[in-house]
Design a protein around this motif. Structure first.
Motif, mmCIF file in Angstrom:
data_model
loop_
_atom_site.group_PDB
_atom_site.id
_atom_site.type_symbol
_atom_site.label_atom_id
_atom_site.label_comp_id
_atom_site.label_asym_id
_atom_site.label_seq_id
_atom_site.Cartn_x
_atom_site.Cartn_y
_atom_site.Cartn_z
ATOM 1 N N LEU A 283 0.835 -1.207 0.000
ATOM 2 C CA LEU A 283 0.000 0.000 0.000
ATOM 3 C C LEU A 283 0.868 1.255 0.000
ATOM 4 C CD1 LEU A 283 -2.719 -1.106 2.573
ATOM 5 C CD2 LEU A 283 -3.103 -0.692 0.136
ATOM 6 N N ASP A 284 1.912 1.247 0.819
ATOM 7 C CA ASP A 284 2.810 2.405 0.871
ATOM 8 C C ASP A 284 3.539 2.582 -0.457
ATOM 9 O OD1 ASP A 284 2.160 3.140 3.460
ATOM 10 O OD2 ASP A 284 3.733 1.915 4.370
ATOM 11 N N LYS A 285 3.942 1.470 -1.067
ATOM 12 C CA LYS A 285 4.641 1.532 -2.346
ATOM 13 C C LYS A 285 3.724 2.061 -3.449
ATOM 14 C CE LYS A 285 7.598 -1.233 -5.389
ATOM 15 N NZ LYS A 285 8.196 -2.581 -5.639
ATOM 16 N N ALA A 286 2.419 1.820 -3.290
ATOM 17 C CA ALA A 286 1.436 2.312 -4.262
ATOM 18 C C ALA A 286 1.026 3.757 -3.985
ATOM 19 C CB ALA A 286 0.202 1.409 -4.254
ATOM 20 N N HIS A 287 1.766 4.424 -3.106
ATOM 21 C CA HIS A 287 1.596 5.860 -2.830
ATOM 22 C C HIS A 287 0.322 6.176 -2.055
ATOM 23 C CE1 HIS A 287 4.994 6.402 -5.501
ATOM 24 N NE2 HIS A 287 4.332 5.796 -6.476
ATOM 25 N N LEU A 288 0.009 5.355 -1.047
ATOM 26 C CA LEU A 288 -1.147 5.645 -0.193
ATOM 27 C C LEU A 288 -1.021 7.024 0.450
ATOM 28 C CD1 LEU A 288 -3.742 4.724 1.293
ATOM 29 C CD2 LEU A 288 -2.253 3.704 3.035
ATOM 30 N N ALA B 253 -13.773 7.935 -5.644
ATOM 31 C CA ALA B 253 -14.861 8.313 -6.547
ATOM 32 C C ALA B 253 -15.541 7.063 -7.088
ATOM 33 C CB ALA B 253 -14.331 9.166 -7.686
ATOM 34 N N GLY B 254 -16.880 7.049 -7.043
ATOM 35 C CA GLY B 254 -17.617 5.905 -7.565
ATOM 36 C C GLY B 254 -17.495 5.773 -9.071
ATOM 37 N N ASP B 255 -17.369 6.896 -9.755
ATOM 38 C CA ASP B 255 -17.195 6.918 -11.208
ATOM 39 C C ASP B 255 -16.005 7.835 -11.473
ATOM 40 O OD1 ASP B 255 -17.530 6.579 -13.904
ATOM 41 O OD2 ASP B 255 -19.196 7.983 -14.074
ATOM 42 N N PRO B 256 -14.771 7.359 -11.223
ATOM 43 C CA PRO B 256 -13.599 8.237 -11.233
ATOM 44 C C PRO B 256 -13.257 8.807 -12.601
ATOM 45 C CG PRO B 256 -12.933 5.937 -11.121
ATOM 46 C CD PRO B 256 -14.428 5.965 -10.944
ATOM 47 N N ASP B 257 -12.651 9.966 -12.561
ATOM 48 C CA ASP B 257 -12.185 10.636 -13.762
ATOM 49 C C ASP B 257 -10.910 9.936 -14.239
ATOM 50 O OD1 ASP B 257 -11.296 12.292 -15.742
ATOM 51 O OD2 ASP B 257 -11.292 14.129 -14.538
ATOM 52 N N ARG B 258 -11.006 9.199 -15.334
ATOM 53 C CA ARG B 258 -9.884 8.403 -15.819
ATOM 54 C C ARG B 258 -8.722 9.250 -16.326
ATOM 55 N NH1 ARG B 258 -11.248 2.899 -17.155
ATOM 56 N NH2 ARG B 258 -13.354 2.420 -16.411
ATOM 57 N N SER B 259 -8.964 10.516 -16.574
ATOM 58 C CA SER B 259 -7.896 11.390 -17.051
ATOM 59 C C SER B 259 -7.081 11.979 -15.901
ATOM 60 C CB SER B 259 -8.483 12.526 -17.889
ATOM 61 O OG SER B 259 -9.295 13.383 -17.092
ATOM 62 N N SER B 260 -7.508 11.732 -14.664
ATOM 63 C CA SER B 260 -6.813 12.286 -13.501
ATOM 64 C C SER B 260 -5.460 11.610 -13.294
ATOM 65 C CB SER B 260 -7.672 12.100 -12.247
ATOM 66 O OG SER B 260 -6.956 12.482 -11.099
ATOM 67 N N ASP B 261 -4.496 12.381 -12.781
ATOM 68 C CA ASP B 261 -3.153 11.855 -12.528
ATOM 69 C C ASP B 261 -3.170 10.711 -11.514
ATOM 70 O OD1 ASP B 261 -2.075 13.672 -14.284
ATOM 71 O OD2 ASP B 261 -1.511 15.119 -12.744
ATOM 72 N N GLY B 262 -4.127 10.729 -10.590
ATOM 73 C CA GLY B 262 -4.148 9.724 -9.540
ATOM 74 C C GLY B 262 -5.037 8.532 -9.835
ATOM 75 N N TYR B 263 -5.586 8.457 -11.045
ATOM 76 C CA TYR B 263 -6.531 7.379 -11.349
ATOM 77 C C TYR B 263 -5.904 5.995 -11.204
ATOM 78 C CZ TYR B 263 -9.465 4.227 -14.058
ATOM 79 O OH TYR B 263 -10.223 3.150 -14.443
ATOM 80 N N LYS B 264 -4.744 5.762 -11.820
ATOM 81 C CA LYS B 264 -4.103 4.450 -11.757
ATOM 82 C C LYS B 264 -3.690 4.105 -10.323
ATOM 83 C CE LYS B 264 -2.406 4.299 -16.521
ATOM 84 N NZ LYS B 264 -1.202 4.182 -17.394
ATOM 85 N N ARG B 265 -3.285 5.107 -9.576
ATOM 86 C CA ARG B 265 -2.951 4.886 -8.166
ATOM 87 C C ARG B 265 -4.154 4.387 -7.394
ATOM 88 N NH1 ARG B 265 -3.155 10.193 -5.457
ATOM 89 N NH2 ARG B 265 -5.356 9.570 -5.553
ATOM 90 N N ASP B 266 -5.293 5.025 -7.582
ATOM 91 C CA ASP B 266 -6.504 4.616 -6.871
ATOM 92 C C ASP B 266 -6.937 3.211 -7.270
ATOM 93 O OD1 ASP B 266 -6.463 7.078 -5.698
ATOM 94 O OD2 ASP B 266 -8.510 7.631 -6.248
ATOM 95 N N VAL B 267 -6.822 2.878 -8.554
ATOM 96 C CA VAL B 267 -7.183 1.539 -9.018
ATOM 97 C C VAL B 267 -6.322 0.492 -8.309
ATOM 98 C CG1 VAL B 267 -7.129 -0.032 -11.000
ATOM 99 C CG2 VAL B 267 -8.073 2.268 -11.260
ATOM 100 N N ALA B 268 -5.020 0.748 -8.210
ATOM 101 C CA ALA B 268 -4.113 -0.196 -7.563
ATOM 102 C C ALA B 268 -4.433 -0.342 -6.080
ATOM 103 C CB ALA B 268 -2.666 0.258 -7.753
ATOM 104 N N LEU B 269 -4.702 0.767 -5.400
ATOM 105 C CA LEU B 269 -5.021 0.723 -3.976
ATOM 106 C C LEU B 269 -6.320 -0.034 -3.730
ATOM 107 C CD1 LEU B 269 -4.120 4.393 -2.936
ATOM 108 C CD2 LEU B 269 -2.878 2.316 -2.289
ATOM 109 N N LEU B 270 -7.332 0.230 -4.537
ATOM 110 C CA LEU B 270 -8.621 -0.432 -4.350
ATOM 111 C C LEU B 270 -8.530 -1.932 -4.585
ATOM 112 C CD1 LEU B 270 -11.134 2.128 -5.890
ATOM 113 C CD2 LEU B 270 -10.957 1.413 -3.497
#
Length: 232
Positions: A139-144, A197-214
């Motif tokens: 989790l820490d490595k994924a930038h929590l 976000a329930g329907d996250p903005d895929r263009s956001s810089d943090g989108y891939k980070r959130d996907v990995a954390l979830l």
């Protein structure tokens, strides 16, 4: 499923003021645990588990709570990770609305339990054994830690094609399905909370980070009967 609803700014402002007043009144007097309206808060109260923002921690300690809730598909899940130096432990809390914790289905999932009229909470069993220290490291490595600094918003809600929108009117995005997912983090120095976000903005810089954390949180919080998780 999303729905876009056209609302006048005046009506929306009145509704928001009413909502804020209601929340402020509840915060002043505490949740009403005689009805299921505040079942999440009341379940914690029944089990005498303090709000994470109020927990006091010492040097080298950290607590993380991942909430996966829906309000209509019981039980809701809360994964609790506690760090004490190099030692990391975990607990799975199952939260139930109203009297559902007394149903036969709940007895197959619950260990120790607590309840009031609004809701109940019990200690659940994980679907599989896990290395909690390794999970926290991932989790820490994924930038929590950067989550509260780089938040991902929801996908903008656009009006239906051909709809005329007056300057004083706007669209409100309403989500009717899916789960609410929240992470809270407490350390000796700070507390923060993040609503995925329930329907996250895929263009956001943090989108891939959130996907990995979830993916990691969802996998780790699987309860007994869900089957093993294949995520890392």
């Amino acid at each position: 499923m999303k729905q876009c609803t056209l609302a006048g700014s005046f009506l929306f402002a009145v509704m928001m003021l009413a909502c804020v007043s209601s929340i402020q009144a509840q915060e002043a007097s505490g949740p009403d645990c005689s009805t299921p309206g505040y079942y999440l808060q009341c379940a914690l109260i029944a089990a005498r588990i303090p709000e994470l923002r109020d927990v006091k921690l010492g040097a080298g300690e950290r607590e993380i709570r991942y909430w996966n809730t829906s309000g209509n598909m019981m039980p809701d899940r809360v994964l609790v990770l506690r760090q004490h130096g190099d030692t990391v432990s975990a607990q799975l809390l199952l939260v139930w609305i109203g009297e559902t914790i007394t149903w036969p289905f709940a007895t197959t999932l619950c260990g120790e339990r607590w309840s009031n009229k609004a809701g109940g909470l019990c200690i659940g069993r994980f679907a599989q054994e896990q290395d909690w220290r390794a999970l926290l490291q991932r989790l820490d490595k994924a930038h929590l830690a950067e989550v509260p600094l780089k938040r991902v918003g929801g996908t903008p809600c656009k009006p239906p094609k051909g709809t005329r929108v007056e300057p004083e009117e706007h669209f409100i995005c309403v989500r009717f399905d899916g789960f609410n997912e929240i992470v809270e983090v407490r350390s000796p120095q700070l507390y923060w909370r993040y609503d995925f976000a329930g329907d996250p903005d895929r263009s956001s810089d943090g989108y891939k980070r959130d996907v990995a954390l979830l993916k990691m949180f969802r996998c780790a919080s699987k309860k007994s009967g869900d089957g093993p998780c294949r995520e890392p």
